[in-house]
Design a protein around this motif. Sequence first.
Motif, PDB file in Angstrom:
ATOM      1  N   ALA A  29      55.668  31.043  23.706  1.00 57.02           N
ATOM      2  CA  ALA A  29      54.711  29.946  23.548  1.00 57.02           C
ATOM      3  C   ALA A  29      55.435  28.628  23.779  1.00 57.02           C
ATOM      4  O   ALA A  29      56.614  28.500  23.448  1.00 57.02           O
ATOM      5  CB  ALA A  29      54.087  29.985  22.161  1.00 57.02           C
ATOM      6  N   PHE A  30      54.739  27.667  24.378  1.00 60.94           N
ATOM      7  CA  PHE A  30      55.365  26.371  24.673  1.00 60.94           C
ATOM      8  C   PHE A  30      54.343  25.251  24.503  1.00 60.94           C
ATOM      9  O   PHE A  30      53.133  25.474  24.606  1.00 60.94           O
ATOM     10  CB  PHE A  30      55.980  26.368  26.086  1.00 60.94           C
ATOM     11  N   TYR A  36      49.178  24.212  22.412  1.00 63.98           N
ATOM     12  CA  TYR A  36      50.263  25.134  22.764  1.00 63.98           C
ATOM     13  C   TYR A  36      49.711  26.263  23.638  1.00 63.98           C
ATOM     14  O   TYR A  36      48.598  26.744  23.415  1.00 63.98           O
ATOM     15  CB  TYR A  36      50.922  25.717  21.504  1.00 63.98           C
ATOM     16  N   GLY A  37      50.510  26.663  24.646  1.00 60.09           N
ATOM     17  CA  GLY A  37      50.133  27.766  25.518  1.00 60.09           C
ATOM     18  C   GLY A  37      50.976  28.991  25.219  1.00 60.09           C
ATOM     19  O   GLY A  37      52.132  28.879  24.799  1.00 60.09           O
ATOM     20  N   ALA A 139      51.399  31.665  33.600  1.00 61.51           N
ATOM     21  CA  ALA A 139      50.057  31.886  33.078  1.00 61.51           C
ATOM     22  C   ALA A 139      50.112  31.525  31.604  1.00 61.51           C
ATOM     23  O   ALA A 139      51.021  31.955  30.898  1.00 61.51           O
ATOM     24  CB  ALA A 139      49.656  33.344  33.243  1.00 61.51           C
ATOM     25  N   ALA A 140      49.165  30.723  31.129  1.00 63.66           N
ATOM     26  CA  ALA A 140      49.190  30.366  29.709  1.00 63.66           C
ATOM     27  C   ALA A 140      47.806  30.003  29.194  1.00 63.66           C
ATOM     28  O   ALA A 140      47.274  28.946  29.494  1.00 63.66           O
ATOM     29  CB  ALA A 140      50.153  29.198  29.462  1.00 63.66           C
ATOM     30  N   PRO A 141      47.232  30.907  28.400  1.00 64.92           N
ATOM     31  CA  PRO A 141      46.043  30.542  27.636  1.00 64.92           C
ATOM     32  C   PRO A 141      46.492  29.817  26.376  1.00 64.92           C
ATOM     33  O   PRO A 141      47.693  29.757  26.089  1.00 64.92           O
ATOM     34  CB  PRO A 141      45.436  31.895  27.282  1.00 64.92           C
ATOM     35  N   SER A 142      45.561  29.260  25.635  1.00 61.00           N
ATOM     36  CA  SER A 142      45.927  28.666  24.360  1.00 61.00           C
ATOM     37  C   SER A 142      46.563  29.762  23.485  1.00 61.00           C
ATOM     38  O   SER A 142      46.151  30.922  23.539  1.00 61.00           O
ATOM     39  CB  SER A 142      44.692  28.074  23.685  1.00 61.00           C
ATOM     40  N   ARG A 148      39.860  32.375  17.964  1.00 58.34           N
ATOM     41  CA  ARG A 148      40.237  31.502  16.843  1.00 58.34           C
ATOM     42  C   ARG A 148      40.577  30.111  17.360  1.00 58.34           C
ATOM     43  O   ARG A 148      40.555  29.848  18.562  1.00 58.34           O
ATOM     44  CB  ARG A 148      41.422  32.114  16.088  1.00 58.34           C
ATOM     45  N   LEU A 149      40.885  29.206  16.412  1.00 53.10           N
ATOM     46  CA  LEU A 149      41.168  27.821  16.780  1.00 53.10           C
ATOM     47  C   LEU A 149      42.442  27.729  17.622  1.00 53.10           C
ATOM     48  O   LEU A 149      43.407  28.438  17.371  1.00 53.10           O
ATOM     49  CB  LEU A 149      41.384  26.983  15.514  1.00 53.10           C
TER      50      LEU A 149
END
Length: 317
Positions: A29-30, A36-37, A139-142, A148-149
């Motif tokens: 995660a970053f 954050y992704g 590739a980065a989703p939340s 969730r939030l």
Amino acid sequence: MSAPLANDTIDPRTVEDAAALLRAGKLCAFPTETVYGLGADATNSDAVLAIYETKGRPRFNPLIVHCADREMAGSFAHFSPLAREVAELWPGPLTLVLPLRPNAGLSDIVTAGLDTVALRIPDHPLARELLRAVGRPLAAPSANPSGRLSPTTAQQVRSGFAGRVPVLDGGPCRDGVESTIVKIEGETVTQLRAGALARSEIEAAIGRKVANAQHDVAIAAPGMLPNHYAPRALVRLNAEAPRAGEAYLAFGTAPATGQPLRNLSPTRNLKEAARHLFAMLHDLDALGVGQIAVAPIPDTGLGEAINDRLRRAAAPR
Ligand code: TXA
Ligand code: MG
């Protein structure tokens, strides 16, 4: 001697450590300027699959591909002259959905088999450094369990995934809501998701209208399910004051209440409210309250994104 914690993951201390994890096909995660992704090498199908598994995300919901620069972005999608004009707003909290260049190296799991791809060049120094160090698209989703939030701090990522995901800590996110997503088809620009870049700012930059597909979401943003972004507590909108037993999320003057209270922006500043939205919902939720009442928020500028996320949080589950 203290025993190691169960589910303990060692967080990368530097961008280079995080890049090494990602190059090796691991998740990391970053921080970005929005939220954050949960990152993975977008050219590695096994790594991308691990994102879906870790989030519990439906496979049909495609991911945003984060790029270091325009050259990298241009290798994965066709940019029309209009698309290039919109892309002048990069780096920033803006995602463009464009025709995919097939066989350009992206895993087709990233795009869920669509013939379009969502691209973004983020505007966060650590994210940019990381993308350069990895030398590949991410590739980065939340970085939250599906539904969730979204997290705006490293600590929220750790608690969301119970410490199972390494996190590169970049402090709290500047914008606090996800990027604005627009699709460019021919001469039309359509907003698929309201976000941290107000529609009016895009319109001003390109000198033309941006249509709104918010209520037509089935077409293109499968992630925009009505009850996305749900805290555990129930959410009641447009509440001028809390009722007995409710926590209150204020905007502007806060009413006197003996109950848990947060204020999105005492000065009614929408940018500040967007930045605080998820963190304050997380906070109130963590207190274990049954219901959160939320003050009315004007629907102008960033209010469009704030109200969109609030409606989803309040949708029947
Ligand atoms: O700010 C953000 O956008 C954050 C940071 C980490 O960059 N990312 C983020 O990703 O919010 P995620 O996966 O939570 O939301 C991405 C949205 C989903 O609703 C997905 O359906 C949509 O983008 N999407 C991805 N590819 C698409 C495509 N080809 N066409 C239409 N929608 C697409
Ligand atoms: Mg998300």
